[in-house]
Design a protein around this motif. Structure first.
Motif, PDB file in Angstrom:
ATOM      1  N   GLU A 120       7.650  -6.005 -11.570  1.00 27.85           N
ATOM      2  CA  GLU A 120       6.701  -5.376 -12.494  1.00 27.85           C
ATOM      3  C   GLU A 120       6.289  -6.335 -13.612  1.00 27.85           C
ATOM      4  O   GLU A 120       5.128  -6.351 -14.028  1.00 27.85           O
ATOM      5  N   TRP A 121       7.247  -7.132 -14.091  1.00 27.76           N
ATOM      6  CA  TRP A 121       6.917  -8.089 -15.150  1.00 27.76           C
ATOM      7  C   TRP A 121       5.928  -9.127 -14.636  1.00 27.76           C
ATOM      8  O   TRP A 121       4.930  -9.448 -15.303  1.00 27.76           O
ATOM      9  N   ARG A 122       6.162  -9.655 -13.447  1.00 27.54           N
ATOM     10  CA  ARG A 122       5.253 -10.645 -12.878  1.00 27.54           C
ATOM     11  C   ARG A 122       3.903 -10.026 -12.541  1.00 27.54           C
ATOM     12  O   ARG A 122       2.855 -10.660 -12.699  1.00 27.54           O
ATOM     13  N   LEU A 123       3.933  -8.775 -12.071  1.00 33.32           N
ATOM     14  CA  LEU A 123       2.663  -8.097 -11.792  1.00 33.32           C
ATOM     15  C   LEU A 123       1.863  -7.918 -13.080  1.00 33.32           C
ATOM     16  O   LEU A 123       0.643  -8.168 -13.102  1.00 33.32           O
ATOM     17  N   LEU A 124       2.518  -7.530 -14.155  1.00 32.99           N
ATOM     18  CA  LEU A 124       1.834  -7.366 -15.437  1.00 32.99           C
ATOM     19  C   LEU A 124       1.200  -8.675 -15.888  1.00 32.99           C
ATOM     20  O   LEU A 124       0.034  -8.704 -16.321  1.00 32.99           O
ATOM     21  N   ARG A 125       1.940  -9.776 -15.804  1.00 32.06           N
ATOM     22  CA  ARG A 125       1.426 -11.074 -16.247  1.00 32.06           C
ATOM     23  C   ARG A 125       0.208 -11.499 -15.429  1.00 32.06           C
ATOM     24  O   ARG A 125      -0.728 -12.102 -15.963  1.00 32.06           O
ATOM     25  N   ARG A 126       0.193 -11.185 -14.141  1.00 31.98           N
ATOM     26  CA  ARG A 126      -0.919 -11.601 -13.282  1.00 31.98           C
ATOM     27  C   ARG A 126      -2.115 -10.663 -13.395  1.00 31.98           C
ATOM     28  O   ARG A 126      -3.259 -11.075 -13.249  1.00 31.98           O
TER      29      ARG A 126
ATOM     30  N   MET B 197      -5.499   0.647 -10.251  1.00 38.44           N
ATOM     31  CA  MET B 197      -4.373   0.058  -9.542  1.00 38.44           C
ATOM     32  C   MET B 197      -3.830   1.109  -8.584  1.00 38.44           C
ATOM     33  O   MET B 197      -3.779   2.297  -8.909  1.00 38.44           O
ATOM     34  N   THR B 198      -3.401   0.661  -7.401  1.00 37.67           N
ATOM     35  CA  THR B 198      -2.954   1.612  -6.389  1.00 37.67           C
ATOM     36  C   THR B 198      -1.796   1.046  -5.576  1.00 37.67           C
ATOM     37  O   THR B 198      -1.670  -0.168  -5.410  1.00 37.67           O
ATOM     38  N   ALA B 199      -0.952   1.960  -5.074  1.00 40.39           N
ATOM     39  CA  ALA B 199       0.186   1.582  -4.236  1.00 40.39           C
ATOM     40  C   ALA B 199       0.712   2.833  -3.552  1.00 40.39           C
ATOM     41  O   ALA B 199       0.387   3.962  -3.945  1.00 40.39           O
ATOM     42  N   VAL B 200       1.514   2.621  -2.524  1.00 41.91           N
ATOM     43  CA  VAL B 200       2.276   3.717  -1.921  1.00 41.91           C
ATOM     44  C   VAL B 200       3.595   3.823  -2.686  1.00 41.91           C
ATOM     45  O   VAL B 200       4.281   2.830  -2.903  1.00 41.91           O
ATOM     46  N   GLY B 201       3.959   5.017  -3.085  1.00 38.33           N
ATOM     47  CA  GLY B 201       5.130   5.191  -3.949  1.00 38.33           C
ATOM     48  C   GLY B 201       4.726   5.006  -5.400  1.00 38.33           C
ATOM     49  O   GLY B 201       4.815   5.917  -6.197  1.00 38.33           O
ATOM     50  N   GLY B 202       4.304   3.789  -5.717  1.00 40.35           N
ATOM     51  CA  GLY B 202       3.554   3.563  -6.939  1.00 40.35           C
ATOM     52  C   GLY B 202       4.304   3.347  -8.222  1.00 40.35           C
ATOM     53  O   GLY B 202       3.706   3.425  -9.297  1.00 40.35           O
ATOM     54  N   VAL B 203       5.606   3.027  -8.167  1.00 40.09           N
ATOM     55  CA  VAL B 203       6.339   2.830  -9.423  1.00 40.09           C
ATOM     56  C   VAL B 203       5.748   1.670 -10.213  1.00 40.09           C
ATOM     57  O   VAL B 203       5.468   1.787 -11.413  1.00 40.09           O
ATOM     58  N   SER B 204       5.539   0.539  -9.564  1.00 36.49           N
ATOM     59  CA  SER B 204       5.055  -0.650 -10.275  1.00 36.49           C
ATOM     60  C   SER B 204       3.668  -0.426 -10.868  1.00 36.49           C
ATOM     61  O   SER B 204       3.420  -0.765 -12.030  1.00 36.49           O
ATOM     62  N   VAL B 205       2.751   0.138 -10.097  1.00 31.92           N
ATOM     63  CA  VAL B 205       1.384   0.314 -10.610  1.00 31.92           C
ATOM     64  C   VAL B 205       1.327   1.414 -11.659  1.00 31.92           C
ATOM     65  O   VAL B 205       0.497   1.351 -12.585  1.00 31.92           O
ATOM     66  N   ALA B 206       2.186   2.428 -11.549  1.00 35.80           N
ATOM     67  CA  ALA B 206       2.198   3.484 -12.561  1.00 35.80           C
ATOM     68  C   ALA B 206       2.566   2.913 -13.927  1.00 35.80           C
ATOM     69  O   ALA B 206       1.958   3.267 -14.949  1.00 35.80           O
ATOM     70  N   HIS B 207       3.549   2.014 -13.941  1.00 33.59           N
ATOM     71  CA  HIS B 207       3.974   1.422 -15.203  1.00 33.59           C
ATOM     72  C   HIS B 207       2.968   0.396 -15.722  1.00 33.59           C
ATOM     73  O   HIS B 207       2.564   0.435 -16.892  1.00 33.59           O
ATOM     74  N   VAL B 208       2.570  -0.519 -14.867  1.00 31.12           N
ATOM     75  CA  VAL B 208       1.703  -1.614 -15.311  1.00 31.12           C
ATOM     76  C   VAL B 208       0.309  -1.109 -15.669  1.00 31.12           C
ATOM     77  O   VAL B 208      -0.317  -1.603 -16.614  1.00 31.12           O
TER      78      VAL B 208
END
Length: 341
Positions: free
Chosen positions: A72-78, A87-98
């Motif tokens: 999630e930290w690296r996704l946020l930086r990028r 932002m979209t994903a299956v499950g979606g924890v990372s995109v929900a936060h970022v």
């Protein structure tokens, strides 16, 4: 729009390969970020999707949490410099936060009611929660249901054509009956205190007693003396193998559903239940559930019965009934992301 797709599981590549292309065909800019895992990268490379790999996976509860935070930290930086619209994903924890940190709309897809930890971490921050109509739970006004299931996005006959060369790849004779057997590693958070087979070796031996061949695909340990049953094919060929199989028996819900929508009878052996597997069992007869204490014995009996009486079943008709009853979910998925659903 600028659309960010986050992929943290190999199965999600199949879904988003078509979603990404449809978004691009509508003029949107798509940015794909993926967990740095070999099978995910192999699938993305095979399908020709441009992506950037981020953190690798964790293999136990502690490292998995650390790995998720690193991802999630690296996704946020990028993502921050991109200022994405969605932002979209299956499950979606990372995109929900970022997404909340970068001001983007968040659209998550799920079909797994028992993924309680993932759902609890993602759903409160998501703007859209998209599920198949068979999904049991209700998540309020932002919960949207669509026809079909995730698997039909990539296995709908408009997009999937089975390749018979898989039989040569797997060294299967044209007239040979075979069963795909799937065992899982039971390391996901929602797998805790659940189970499937008691003894994979016994299952193999019982099925092979019918004269059918067993092709094993295993996440965890392979039973001693049964390594030669493991199928050695590339990840993207698994759906071809399932299509031509006489039956599927396994612990993984996704592969059971994939088999069912391809018209291959699926025996699902798992204490975990879902609305989707229930629908394929109860409404279309494409899947057979084995959940209780005697699940392995019932699974073997059902698989043997399917093999010995396969002429009595019309699996293609059942598949046609399913396809006639649902809309193609690809357009629904893209419209949800675009905010036009």
């Amino acid at each position: 729009m600028d659309v960010v797709i986050s992929i943290q599981h190999p199965g999600h590549v199949h879904l988003y390969r078509y979603v990404a292309r449809e978004l691009q065909s509508r003029g949107h800019r798509v940015h794909v970020f993926a967990r740095d895992e070999p099978i995910i990268r192999a699938l993305l490379d095979t399908y020709g999707l441009e992506y950037e790999a981020l953190a690798g996976p964790g293999r136990s509860p502690g490292p998995r949490a650390v790995g998720q935070l690193a991802y999630e930290w690296r996704l946020l930086r990028r993502v921050a410099p991109l200022s994405p619209d969605v932002m979209t994903a299956v499950g979606g924890v990372s995109v929900a936060h970022v997404s909340k940190l970068v001001g983007a709309r968040c659209v998550v897809f799920t079909d797994t009611e028992h993924a309680t930890l993932t759902n609890a971490l993602a759903f409160p921050l998501a703007d859209r929660i998209c599920t198949p109509r068979y999904y049991r739970d209700d998540h309020g006004a932002k919960h949207h249901r669509y026809d079909g299931c995730h698997e039909l996005v990539y296995l709908h006959p408009d997009r999937f054509t089975p390749n018979p060369s898989i039989l040569d790849e797997a060294a299967v004779d044209a007239d040979e009956r075979y069963v795909v057997l799937r065992s899982v590693a039971w390391t996901a958070a929602h797998d805790a205190n659940n189970g499937g087979f008691d003894d994979v070796a016994e299952v193999i031996e019982r099925i092979e007693s019918t004269g059918a061949r067993v092709l094993l695909t295993a996440e965890g340990d392979v039973p001693l003396g049964f390594a030669d049953r493991c199928v050695d094919i590339r990840p993207h060929q698994m759906h071809d193998l399932l299509y031509y199989a006489d039956a599927f028996v396994g612990e993984g819900a996704t592969m059971a559903v994939e088999s069912g929508v391809l018209g291959t009878p699926a025996v699902y052996v798992n204490t975990l239940e879902t609305g989707l597997t229930d629908a394929l069992a109860e409404e279309y007869g494409l899947l057979f559930r084995c959940h209780g204490d005697s699940r392995q014995e019932r699974a073997v009996e059902r698989t043997v019965e399917l093999l010995e009486h396969e002429a009595e079943y019309d699996w293609e008709r059942r598949r046609v009934d399913l396809l006639a009853d649902v809309d193609d979910p690809l357009e629904a998925a893209v419209n949800e992301i675009c905010g036009t659903a």
